[in-house]
Design a protein around this motif. Structure first.
Motif, PDB file in Angstrom:
ATOM      1  N   MET A   1       5.985  46.370 -32.628  1.00  0.00           N
ATOM      2  CA  MET A   1       5.358  45.335 -33.471  1.00  0.00           C
ATOM      3  C   MET A   1       3.844  45.329 -33.243  1.00  0.00           C
ATOM      4  N   ASP A  58       0.551  37.053 -42.011  1.00  0.00           N
ATOM      5  CA  ASP A  58       1.986  36.741 -41.925  1.00  0.00           C
ATOM      6  C   ASP A  58       2.837  37.980 -42.178  1.00  0.00           C
ATOM      7  N   LEU A  59       2.449  38.771 -43.161  1.00  0.00           N
ATOM      8  CA  LEU A  59       3.215  39.970 -43.493  1.00  0.00           C
ATOM      9  C   LEU A  59       3.052  41.056 -42.437  1.00  0.00           C
ATOM     10  N   CYS A  60       1.878  41.132 -41.831  1.00  0.00           N
ATOM     11  CA  CYS A  60       1.664  42.082 -40.733  1.00  0.00           C
ATOM     12  C   CYS A  60       2.576  41.753 -39.557  1.00  0.00           C
ATOM     13  N   GLU A  61       2.731  40.485 -39.278  1.00  0.00           N
ATOM     14  CA  GLU A  61       3.542  40.050 -38.137  1.00  0.00           C
ATOM     15  C   GLU A  61       4.996  40.518 -38.251  1.00  0.00           C
ATOM     16  N   VAL A  62       5.490  40.632 -39.482  1.00  0.00           N
ATOM     17  CA  VAL A  62       6.882  41.068 -39.670  1.00  0.00           C
ATOM     18  C   VAL A  62       6.960  42.541 -40.067  1.00  0.00           C
ATOM     19  N   ASN A  64       5.846  44.115 -42.734  1.00  0.00           N
ATOM     20  CA  ASN A  64       6.106  44.396 -44.147  1.00  0.00           C
ATOM     21  C   ASN A  64       4.888  45.076 -44.767  1.00  0.00           C
TER      22      ASN A  64
END
Length: 262
Positions: A1, A58-62, A64
């Motif tokens: 991650m 937010d999208l980087c964290e998951v 995507n």
């Protein structure tokens, strides 16, 4: 991650600088200078770019990356439009470009929407008797002042290619590139990411390399960092524009610029 710790530190510094911008005072300063529309548009772009930046986080964290690339391309276009409006304001010292954006670019978008609805109506009206086209749009003031062709010609200045042409003429041909290195990254990225936005096959081919987590995280980190720079630059333009009107904004601009370069 992906680890965004350093990006968040930079963003926190930027937030501390930006939150000290008194928005109503900023609007009043532009009004006093005779360019209220420019002030309003720049504040709106600052907010919009910040929304897109936080969505990218937010999208980087998951992880995507597909959605990250779509939102990042949108952020690039927002940031470049803001820069174009600011540069025209700085050069011409008037509200014309902001007025063109607010009035004629909106009219162009409204016309495109009406034509889209019109095309949809032709397809579905026989299936839905309640589907009706509101053709009253052309009765609104902008469409009585100018022809559709005139409106489209004015709105064309906000097309991506025309903005890039303007930036190339005003910056790349006349200035040291060190201050604008981020543009050398985001301008090619805009074209490269087209497949993500429009569902093109180039995105599928591009996605294959992101099966490698290390490669994916590297790209996510770079995009997150560029998102801070683009959102921060938009706020920086606002502060820089206010400096000749109110010198206290000069220190704020320096804080924003320092945060971006962290």
């Amino acid at each position: 991650m992906v680890d965004l710790t350093q990006v968040y530190k930079k963003d926190d510094l930027l937030f501390e600088a930006i939150k000290s911008i008194p928005l109503q005072k900023a609007i009043d300063c532009f009004k006093e200078n005779g360019t209220p529309r420019t002030g309003l548009v720049m504040i709106q772009f600052m907010a919009k770019c910040n929304f897109l930046k936080t969505a990218i986080f937010d999208l980087c964290e998951v992880g995507n990356i597909y959605a990250v690339n779509i939102i990042f391309r949108t952020l690039i276009e927002h940031a470049l439009k803001a820069q174009y409006i600011f540069m025209n304001w700085a050069e011409n010292k008037n509200d014309l470009t902001a007025e063109n954006y607010m009035k004629w670019y909106e009219a162009s978008e409204s016309y495109d929407f009406m034509k889209s609805v019109e095309a949809t109506a032709k397809i579905f009206s026989h299936q839905n008797k309640h589907f009706k086209l509101d053709s009253n749009l052309l009765d609104l003031p902008p469409f009585k002042e100018k022809s559709i062709r005139e409106i489209k010609d004015i709105a064309a200045q906000f097309n991506y290619r025309n903005i890039i042409k303007y930036i190339n003429e005003k910056i790349f041909k006349n200035e040291e590139l060190k201050e604008f290195e981020h543009l050398l990254k985001i301008i090619p990225a805009y074209a490269e990411l087209s497949g993500y936005v429009h569902g093109g096959p180039t995105a599928d081919k591009d996605m294959q390399k992101y099966s490698n987590e290390e490669e994916r995280d590297k790209v996510l980190l770079e995009i997150a960092n560029l998102a801070v720079i683009e959102a921060g630059s938009t706020a920086g333009f606002l502060a820089l524009g206010l400096t000749p009107i109110d010198r206290s904004y000069g220190e704020l601009f320096i804080k924003i610029r320092t945060a971006i370069k962290e």
